[in-house]
Design a protein around this motif. Structure first.
Motif, short mmCIF file in Angstrom:
data_model
loop_
_atom_site.label_atom_id
_atom_site.label_comp_id
_atom_site.label_asym_id
_atom_site.label_seq_id
_atom_site.Cartn_x
_atom_site.Cartn_y
_atom_site.Cartn_z
N SER A 116 -1.98 5.14 -12.55
CA SER A 116 -1.21 6.02 -11.89
C SER A 116 -2.15 6.81 -10.65
CB SER A 116 -0.79 7.35 -12.59
OG SER A 116 0.13 7.07 -13.75
N TRP A 117 -3.30 7.07 -10.76
CA TRP A 117 -4.35 7.37 -10.06
C TRP A 117 -4.53 6.67 -8.67
CZ3 TRP A 117 -8.97 7.82 -13.96
CH2 TRP A 117 -8.54 8.82 -15.07
N ILE A 118 -4.60 5.13 -8.98
CA ILE A 118 -4.62 4.24 -8.08
C ILE A 118 -3.48 4.16 -7.22
CG2 ILE A 118 -5.31 1.98 -7.43
CD1 ILE A 118 -7.83 3.61 -8.29
N ASN A 119 -2.28 4.30 -7.65
CA ASN A 119 -1.06 4.32 -7.29
C ASN A 119 -1.05 5.29 -6.05
OD1 ASN A 119 1.75 2.97 -7.40
ND2 ASN A 119 1.80 3.16 -9.49
N VAL A 120 -1.65 6.48 -6.24
CA VAL A 120 -1.46 7.52 -5.57
C VAL A 120 -2.67 7.61 -4.39
CG1 VAL A 120 -2.08 10.12 -5.44
CG2 VAL A 120 -0.73 9.42 -7.31
N ILE A 121 -3.70 6.96 -4.76
CA ILE A 121 -4.71 6.82 -3.84
C ILE A 121 -4.65 5.65 -2.89
CG2 ILE A 121 -7.31 6.63 -3.69
CD1 ILE A 121 -7.52 8.41 -6.27
N PHE A 122 -4.77 4.22 -3.47
CA PHE A 122 -4.77 3.10 -2.68
C PHE A 122 -3.22 2.62 -2.51
CE2 PHE A 122 -8.89 2.86 -4.53
CZ PHE A 122 -9.54 3.01 -3.40
N GLY A 123 -2.27 2.90 -3.27
CA GLY A 123 -0.90 2.32 -3.35
C GLY A 123 -0.29 1.51 -4.40
N GLU A 124 0.77 1.27 -4.26
CA GLU A 124 1.44 0.62 -5.49
C GLU A 124 0.90 -0.69 -6.08
OE1 GLU A 124 6.02 0.52 -6.10
OE2 GLU A 124 5.57 -1.71 -5.48
N THR A 176 -14.13 3.78 -9.48
CA THR A 176 -15.20 4.53 -8.84
C THR A 176 -15.05 4.32 -7.24
OG1 THR A 176 -16.26 2.31 -9.01
CG2 THR A 176 -16.63 3.79 -10.73
N LEU A 177 -14.21 3.41 -6.83
CA LEU A 177 -14.36 3.22 -5.39
C LEU A 177 -13.20 4.29 -4.99
CD1 LEU A 177 -14.04 -0.54 -4.29
CD2 LEU A 177 -15.86 1.20 -3.96
N GLY A 178 -12.21 4.54 -5.91
CA GLY A 178 -11.23 5.64 -5.59
C GLY A 178 -11.62 7.19 -5.37
N ILE A 179 -12.69 7.57 -5.92
CA ILE A 179 -13.45 8.75 -5.44
C ILE A 179 -13.56 9.11 -4.14
CG2 ILE A 179 -15.44 10.04 -5.89
CD1 ILE A 179 -13.89 9.80 -8.40
N TYR A 180 -13.80 8.19 -3.41
CA TYR A 180 -14.07 8.13 -1.94
C TYR A 180 -12.62 8.67 -1.25
CZ TYR A 180 -18.62 5.93 -2.42
OH TYR A 180 -19.84 5.71 -2.74
N LYS A 181 -11.70 8.19 -1.65
CA LYS A 181 -10.30 8.37 -1.03
C LYS A 181 -9.83 9.85 -1.62
CE LYS A 181 -8.56 4.69 1.29
NZ LYS A 181 -7.51 4.64 2.46
N LEU A 182 -10.49 9.82 -2.96
CA LEU A 182 -9.61 11.30 -3.83
C LEU A 182 -10.31 12.47 -3.01
CD1 LEU A 182 -8.10 12.42 -6.07
CD2 LEU A 182 -10.48 12.36 -7.18
N SER A 242 0.80 -1.21 -0.09
CA SER A 242 0.02 0.04 0.06
C SER A 242 0.86 1.38 0.21
CB SER A 242 -0.94 0.04 1.27
OG SER A 242 -1.63 -1.15 1.19
N LEU A 243 2.10 1.02 -0.29
CA LEU A 243 3.02 2.22 -0.32
C LEU A 243 2.57 3.18 -1.40
CD1 LEU A 243 5.60 2.89 1.22
CD2 LEU A 243 6.88 2.09 -0.75
N LYS A 244 2.36 4.41 -1.18
CA LYS A 244 1.56 5.24 -1.97
C LYS A 244 2.72 6.32 -2.80
CE LYS A 244 -2.75 5.49 0.50
NZ LYS A 244 -2.36 4.34 1.57
N GLU A 245 2.50 6.81 -3.90
CA GLU A 245 3.28 7.55 -4.77
C GLU A 245 2.80 9.06 -4.46
OE1 GLU A 245 6.10 8.77 -5.60
OE2 GLU A 245 6.33 7.25 -7.27
N ASP A 246 3.61 10.11 -4.42
CA ASP A 246 3.26 11.46 -4.09
C ASP A 246 2.97 11.97 -5.32
OD1 ASP A 246 3.52 14.04 -3.93
OD2 ASP A 246 5.05 14.11 -2.30
N PRO A 247 1.82 12.51 -5.52
CA PRO A 247 1.40 13.00 -6.86
C PRO A 247 2.31 14.20 -7.35
CG PRO A 247 0.13 13.91 -4.97
CD PRO A 247 0.87 12.80 -4.57
N SER A 248 3.19 14.88 -6.64
CA SER A 248 4.02 15.72 -7.31
C SER A 248 5.20 15.05 -7.94
CB SER A 248 4.78 16.62 -5.99
OG SER A 248 5.40 15.66 -5.30
N VAL A 249 5.52 13.87 -7.55
CA VAL A 249 6.45 13.02 -8.19
C VAL A 249 5.92 12.68 -9.64
CG1 VAL A 249 7.49 10.80 -8.45
CG2 VAL A 249 7.32 12.05 -6.30
N TYR A 250 4.83 12.23 -9.80
CA TYR A 250 4.25 12.14 -11.29
C TYR A 250 4.22 13.14 -12.35
CZ TYR A 250 2.76 7.09 -10.37
OH TYR A 250 2.75 5.82 -10.03
#
Length: 480
Positions: free
Chosen positions: A95-103, A402-408, A9-17
């Motif tokens: 890329s979105w799920i990487n940021v929100i849920f993890g790698e 669709t589930l990612g919207i809740y985290k976003l 679940s290691l998440k990427e920093d959006p600024s990196v992308y």
């Protein structure tokens, strides 16, 4: 186990992308994205699937299948519009799920999308090949039987035209996005014109008796699938759904969008709306011209219907434009697929070579890899099997998004941009979009689900044997 889950679940920093994708040129506006979306969504499927699905599953009610599939796609498109406006990164859902849920979860979602692009390119190329052969056959030109179709289909060994067109599109894309977009804009206009010509001419040949009964009685086909009734309509939705998945190709190119806050929602929602109108129009006219049973196992029903209705010249014109217009779908899918493969290489999930840009800042290494795989699939896999396999991978990615919207929502305005477009009726609509996607997935045939299962077993093998140890994200965290 706790440590393993933490690692996955290691998440990427959006600024990196944002930094990694800054080398890609932002050259695409609303007009280009509408052309890309309509060109990709309104692809081979509009000239092929209405007849096939009517004959095998739904009869005249194929239009209901199209509308229900469009409803599901529309719900997911709202989520895609918000995600791509908030995070305009190459790779879309990966890329979105990487940021929100993890790698790991991003890898699974991305791997699902990769199946879509591999198979969708092969599917469209196969449909283009069928229409091109239907166009050339009355002129006395035909390939040897072994080169006309995929392995095991009507005596075929491999589909020559399908392979050739994939290679042509790859050459065009290797020259740059802007040049491909110019070609796309012209071809989309031609393709929409061909569809409107078919509808206008086909209306004159409609026999109202062909619409009765609109929802045929339920029966079991020889292959065990169900025809007719609401079950047949549901089966049709699962096959037809691939017709609408092209809006993901818009999101995959959001790193090359000018003003993504506006261009992404308008491109995604606008292209889907145009596509729905065209699909329903073609479906209604097609089943009205001839009994739905006439389209069984017919991969070029539009041209066939025009020829048998006494319009051979119009059939040639429409199919000629249709064949050329199918290039637009291939441009969109191969463009998006190459950006996804580039994203995998960029992040160390696949060999780093795939994430490198050439001297013109283009991910052509990823394009070469995508092309080679698609050529093999397009040459060897039959059209009907490809249709369901496109939907399988896409629907899994859609459920993640669709589930990612809740985290976003919890991070918008903090470490993620607060987008100007947001999914309406939150928190109800994201849940409905997830449930609807799951229902469509469950309607896929057993072979598609089993193949999807095998594809994800391969994803796990690649991740744990390569990705987890080469991950750029893990390396950056360890160096801090």
């Amino acid at each position: 186990m706790k440590e393993l889950f933490k690692r996955l679940s290691l998440k990427e920093d959006p600024s990196v992308y944002e930094d990694k994708d800054s080398h890609l040129k932002r050259t695409l506006g609303v007009k280009e994205f509408l052309a890309l979306g309509v060109g990709t969504i309104v692809s081979a499927s509009i000239f092929t699937l209405p007849g096939v699905v009517a004959a095998k599953y739904a009869g005249p009610a194929v239009t209901i299948s199209f509308l229900l599939a469009a409803l599901v796609a529309g719900l997911v498109a709202f989520a895609y519009a918000e995600m791509s406006a908030a995070m305009p990164f190459a790779g879309s859902a990966y890329s979105w799920i990487n940021v929100i849920f993890g790698e790991f979860w991003g890898w699974i979602a991305g791997w699902a999308l990769l199946a879509e692009y591999f198979i969708a390119v092969a599917f469209v190329a196969s449909g283009l090949s069928s229409n091109l052969q239907g166009l050339l056959s009355p002129m006395g030109f035909s390939l040897p039987k072994q080169l006309q179709a995929a392995l095991g289909t009507n005596g075929g060994l491999f589909d020559f035209f399908a392979c050739g067109v994939i290679l042509l599109i790859a050459i065009l894309l290797s020259r740059g996005v802007k040049e491909a977009a110019r070609v796309q804009n012209i071809l989309v206009v031609l393709k929409v014109l061909a569809i409107l010509i078919f509808i206008a001419v086909g209306i004159t040949a409609i026999n109202s008796k062909n619409y009765t009964p609109f929802i045929p009685a339920t029966k079991i086909n020889s292959d065990g699938t169900i025809f007719g009734g609401w079950i047949g309509i549901y089966e049709g939705v699962s096959t037809i759904f691939l017709s609408y998945v092209g809006f993901d190709s818009i999101a995959a190119n959001s790193a090359e969008a000018k003003n993504p806050q506006k261009t992404m929602p308008r491109g995604i929602m606008g292209s889907l709306l145009i596509a729905v109108i065209l699909f329903v129009g073609v479906g209604l006219v097609l089943v009205g011209m001839f009994p739905y049973s006439a389209y069984a196992n017919n991969a070029e029903p539009v041209g066939w219907a025009l020829r048998h209705a006494g319009h051979p010249v119009i059939a040639v014109i429409v199919q000629s434009i249709a064949v050329v217009g199918m290039f637009t779908a291939l441009i969109g899918m191969m463009l998006a697929g190459s950006r996804l493969v580039y994203s995998f290489g960029r992040d160390g999930m696949l060999p780093k070579w795939l994430g490198q840009l050439n001297k013109d800042k283009l991910p052509n290494h990823a394009l070469v890899f995508l092309t080679l795989v698609c050529v093999v699939l397009g040459a060897l896999l039959p059209f009907s099997f490809l249709a369901q396999m496109v939907s399988a991978g896409t629907l899994i990615a859609f459920m993640f998004v669709t589930l990612g919207i809740y985290k976003l929502r919890k991070r918008e305005g903090k470490d993620i941009n607060d987008p100007s477009f947001k999914m309406p009726l939150y928190p109800v609509l994201p849940a409905l979009a997830f449930i609807a996607s799951l229902i469509v997935f469950l309607g896929l045939d057993t072979a598609a689900k089993l193949t999807a299962g095998g594809w994800f077993i391969l994803a796990l093998i690649i991740y744990f044997s390569y990705g987890i140890s080469h991950s750029a994200l893990a390396k950056s965290k360890n160096n801090k």
